[in-house]
Design an enzyme around this catalytic site. Sequence first.
Site, PDB file in Angstrom:
ATOM      1  N   THR A  88       0.838  -1.194   0.000  1.00  0.00           N
ATOM      2  CA  THR A  88       0.000   0.000   0.000  1.00  0.00           C
ATOM      3  C   THR A  88       0.878   1.252   0.000  1.00  0.00           C
ATOM      4  O   THR A  88       2.100   1.183   0.085  1.00  0.00           O
ATOM      5  CB  THR A  88      -0.931  -0.004   1.224  1.00  0.00           C
ATOM      6  OG1 THR A  88      -0.136  -0.126   2.419  1.00  0.00           O
ATOM      7  CG2 THR A  88      -1.899  -1.177   1.153  1.00  0.00           C
ATOM      8  N   TYR A  89       0.244   2.410  -0.051  1.00  0.00           N
ATOM      9  CA  TYR A  89       0.937   3.683  -0.203  1.00  0.00           C
ATOM     10  C   TYR A  89       1.996   3.869   0.882  1.00  0.00           C
ATOM     11  O   TYR A  89       1.696   3.797   2.073  1.00  0.00           O
ATOM     12  CB  TYR A  89      -0.077   4.830  -0.151  1.00  0.00           C
ATOM     13  CG  TYR A  89       0.494   6.183  -0.479  1.00  0.00           C
ATOM     14  CD1 TYR A  89       0.866   6.495  -1.787  1.00  0.00           C
ATOM     15  CD2 TYR A  89       0.674   7.145   0.512  1.00  0.00           C
ATOM     16  CE1 TYR A  89       1.395   7.739  -2.098  1.00  0.00           C
ATOM     17  CE2 TYR A  89       1.200   8.387   0.207  1.00  0.00           C
ATOM     18  CZ  TYR A  89       1.559   8.681  -1.095  1.00  0.00           C
ATOM     19  OH  TYR A  89       2.090   9.907  -1.397  1.00  0.00           O
ATOM     20  N   PRO A  90       3.259   4.124   0.482  1.00  0.00           N
ATOM     21  CA  PRO A  90       4.341   4.152   1.466  1.00  0.00           C
ATOM     22  C   PRO A  90       4.498   5.450   2.251  1.00  0.00           C
ATOM     23  O   PRO A  90       4.969   5.433   3.387  1.00  0.00           O
ATOM     24  CB  PRO A  90       5.587   3.895   0.612  1.00  0.00           C
ATOM     25  CG  PRO A  90       5.235   4.427  -0.743  1.00  0.00           C
ATOM     26  CD  PRO A  90       3.757   4.178  -0.898  1.00  0.00           C
ATOM     27  N   ARG A  91       4.146   6.590   1.677  1.00  0.00           N
ATOM     28  CA  ARG A  91       4.396   7.875   2.348  1.00  0.00           C
ATOM     29  C   ARG A  91       3.269   8.172   3.336  1.00  0.00           C
ATOM     30  O   ARG A  91       2.471   9.091   3.156  1.00  0.00           O
ATOM     31  CB  ARG A  91       4.534   8.995   1.319  1.00  0.00           C
ATOM     32  CG  ARG A  91       5.723   8.820   0.381  1.00  0.00           C
ATOM     33  CD  ARG A  91       5.738   9.899  -0.694  1.00  0.00           C
ATOM     34  NE  ARG A  91       6.795   9.677  -1.651  1.00  0.00           N
ATOM     35  CZ  ARG A  91       8.033  10.183  -1.569  1.00  0.00           C
ATOM     36  NH1 ARG A  91       8.346  10.938  -0.526  1.00  0.00           N
ATOM     37  NH2 ARG A  91       8.932   9.954  -2.504  1.00  0.00           N
TER      38      ARG A  91
END
Length: 309
Positions: free
Chosen positions: A123-126
Amino acid sequence: STLYGQTLNVGRVMTPTLAMVVMREAAISAFKPEPFYSVELTLQDFTASSERIKEKARANEVCRNCVGSVLTVTKAESKEKSERPPALYDLTSLQRDANRVLGFTAQQTLDYTQSLYEKKLVTYPRTDSRYLTSDMEKLLPELVQSLFHIFPVKDVENIPVHAAQVINDRKVSDHHAIIPTKETLKYSLEELPKGEQAILRLIATRLFCAVGEPFRYNESVIELSDGNYIFSAKGKTIVQNGWKALIQKGSSTKKDENEQALPSVSVGDEMPVNGTEIKEGKTSPPKHFTDVIHFESRQWKYSKCKGAG
């Protein structure tokens, strides 16, 4: 700016961070190691140590006096404790563990995770969230069990899934914690670069841990005295490995070198000394900050910086 005759940029994050690094470097440069000694006694089925002693002559004296002596137990305590499973990864905690476990820099970890995200494998890392939203709770058991077949853990046949432990809508802002996606189940992981494979396994293992059982253990403390000196021993006996059974050797947890199983004793018990030894050590300088800098809460608190933006 006055010294170099040109304007030098400063910032409310850059400047204090640089100051902390400079102060740490100054402390390391000025540090002078000092020797210390401790007397270690071999008793029934365990060892007990004195406090640190600065003078070697005094350590030798304590050691000589203990040869063939009998100590009396002055303190005997045992408490059951537990460690809850760790939270899921946000970007910062992933970078911290990848640095400690794999030796990756923060940028390398971000690059590998971003690449996995673009392949739709994580999933989105940031993200700064370490929890999932309630609509994901029912999906977790199947996802975890499927991922466990891809990333098996030695000597662990199956894992429990306490999905509610990682669900908290109030602690999810724009994006939830980093976890593997269902696409991982369809992907040939051998095609991934080694760095991405390592990061993906790290993220999957953290998911296994986060939904697992607590680690439970008995912590024991024994203090003994010969009438002049106090010697102590600490021990740990595992009751339930829980989530720590999923952490393989070389990962983010470290075993305490002083762990030992202590016998059951009572205050007033007498124990003969079977052996004595003097241990010598030296004080260590502060450690350099690494790529993933750790600030202790007493040094750097977000609540104290909020007023400065």
